[in-house]
Scaffold this motif. Structure first.
Motif, PDB file in Angstrom:
ATOM      1  N   LEU A  36       0.816  -1.213   0.000  1.00 56.38           N
ATOM      2  CA  LEU A  36       0.000   0.000   0.000  1.00 56.38           C
ATOM      3  C   LEU A  36       0.850   1.263   0.000  1.00 56.38           C
ATOM      4  N   SER A  38       1.951   3.316  -2.218  1.00 51.22           N
ATOM      5  CA  SER A  38       1.596   4.489  -3.018  1.00 51.22           C
ATOM      6  C   SER A  38       0.526   5.337  -2.349  1.00 51.22           C
ATOM      7  N   MET A  39      -0.183   4.795  -1.385  1.00 54.47           N
ATOM      8  CA  MET A  39      -1.232   5.550  -0.719  1.00 54.47           C
ATOM      9  C   MET A  39      -0.710   6.397   0.431  1.00 54.47           C
ATOM     10  N   SER A  78      -5.705   3.750   3.662  1.00 56.42           N
ATOM     11  CA  SER A  78      -5.112   3.291   2.406  1.00 56.42           C
ATOM     12  C   SER A  78      -5.720   1.966   1.960  1.00 56.42           C
ATOM     13  N   THR A  79      -5.890   1.058   2.895  1.00 59.87           N
ATOM     14  CA  THR A  79      -6.478  -0.239   2.571  1.00 59.87           C
ATOM     15  C   THR A  79      -7.894  -0.080   2.045  1.00 59.87           C
ATOM     16  N   LEU A  81      -9.332   2.582   0.652  1.00 57.84           N
ATOM     17  CA  LEU A  81      -9.380   3.258  -0.643  1.00 57.84           C
ATOM     18  C   LEU A  81      -8.802   2.423  -1.769  1.00 57.84           C
ATOM     19  N   LEU A  82      -7.707   1.756  -1.516  1.00 56.64           N
ATOM     20  CA  LEU A  82      -6.999   1.044  -2.572  1.00 56.64           C
ATOM     21  C   LEU A  82      -7.599  -0.322  -2.892  1.00 56.64           C
ATOM     22  N   LEU A  83      -8.102  -1.022  -1.892  1.00 59.68           N
ATOM     23  CA  LEU A  83      -8.574  -2.386  -2.095  1.00 59.68           C
ATOM     24  C   LEU A  83     -10.089  -2.540  -2.016  1.00 59.68           C
ATOM     25  N   TYR A 119     -10.050   3.029  -9.227  1.00 59.59           N
ATOM     26  CA  TYR A 119      -8.689   2.857  -8.718  1.00 59.59           C
ATOM     27  C   TYR A 119      -7.751   3.939  -9.244  1.00 59.59           C
ATOM     28  N   LEU A 122      -8.446   7.671  -7.875  1.00 62.25           N
ATOM     29  CA  LEU A 122      -8.350   7.968  -6.446  1.00 62.25           C
ATOM     30  C   LEU A 122      -7.466   9.187  -6.228  1.00 62.25           C
ATOM     31  N   ARG A 125      -3.904   8.402  -4.541  1.00 58.75           N
ATOM     32  CA  ARG A 125      -3.180   7.207  -4.980  1.00 58.75           C
ATOM     33  C   ARG A 125      -1.714   7.503  -5.248  1.00 58.75           C
ATOM     34  N   ARG A 126      -1.409   8.665  -5.753  1.00 59.63           N
ATOM     35  CA  ARG A 126      -0.023   9.060  -6.015  1.00 59.63           C
ATOM     36  C   ARG A 126       0.251  10.400  -5.336  1.00 59.63           C
TER      37      ARG A 126
END
Length: 137
Positions: A36, A38-39, A78-79, A81-83, A119, A122, A125-126
Motif C-alpha cells: 500500500l 503508493s497511498m 489506504s487499505t 481506498l486502494l482495495l 482505482y 483515487l 493514490r499518487r
C-alpha cells in the motif's frame, strides 16, 4: 504529543513550497515491501539499493536530517481506498448490470472498467501524504 504508527529518520533531498521529499535511512524492511506504499506517500526510485522517499508537509532546509512519522489510521484508510472501494464498485456495477438485464459480457466489462476507473482516479493514490514532520535536527 501525537502517537505515530511509524517514526523514521531521513534526510531532506528536495524542497518544493511547503512539501519536503525525505529519503528515509532506517527502514528495517518495514516500508520497502509494503503493498500500500503508493497511498501513504512513499515512493521508490527503483534502484536495488532500496532507496525510499516520502513526501512530508513542513519546513526544513535542503540536506537537513529530520524525523518523520506516519499517522495512525493511514494504513486503514489506504487499505479501504486502494482495495475495498474498487471491489465495492465492481460488485455494484455487476449487480446493476444483472438488474438491467445487460448481457454477461457487457456487465463484466462495465464492472471491470468501473473498478479500474475508480482505482486510477483515487485522489491520494499518487503523491498523497500521511507523513508528518516530527523534528528537525
Amino acid at each position: 504529543m501525537e502517537n505515530f504508527l511509524l517514526e523514521k529518520r531521513g534526510r531532506v533531498i528536495s524542497v518544493e513550497k511547503s512539501l519536503l521529499i525525505v529519503e528515509l535511512s532506517d527502514l528495517d524492511g518495514e516500508c520497502g515491501s509494503c503493498a500500500l506504499s503508493s497511498m501513504c506517500g512513499k515512493g521508490s526510485d527503483g534502484e536495488e539499493s532500496g532507496r525510499v522517499t516520502v513526501v512530508v508537509k513542513g519546513d526544513a532546509a535542503l540536506g537537513s536530517e529530520v524525523k518523520v512519522g506516519l499517522l495512525h489510521g493511514a494504513s486503514l484508510k489506504s487499505t479501504l481506498l486502494l482495495l475495498v472501494l474498487p471491489l465495492v464498485v465492481f460488485i455494484s456495477v455487476a449487480v446493476l448490470g444483472t438488474v438491467l438485464s445487460w448481457s454477461d459480457l457487457v456487465s463484466g466489462f462495465a464492472a471491470l472498467g468501473s473498478a479500474a476507473g475508480v482505482y486510477f482516479l483515487l485522489p491520494n493514490r499518487r503523491g498523497g501524504t500521511q507523513w508528518v514532520l516530527i523534528t528537525k535536527e
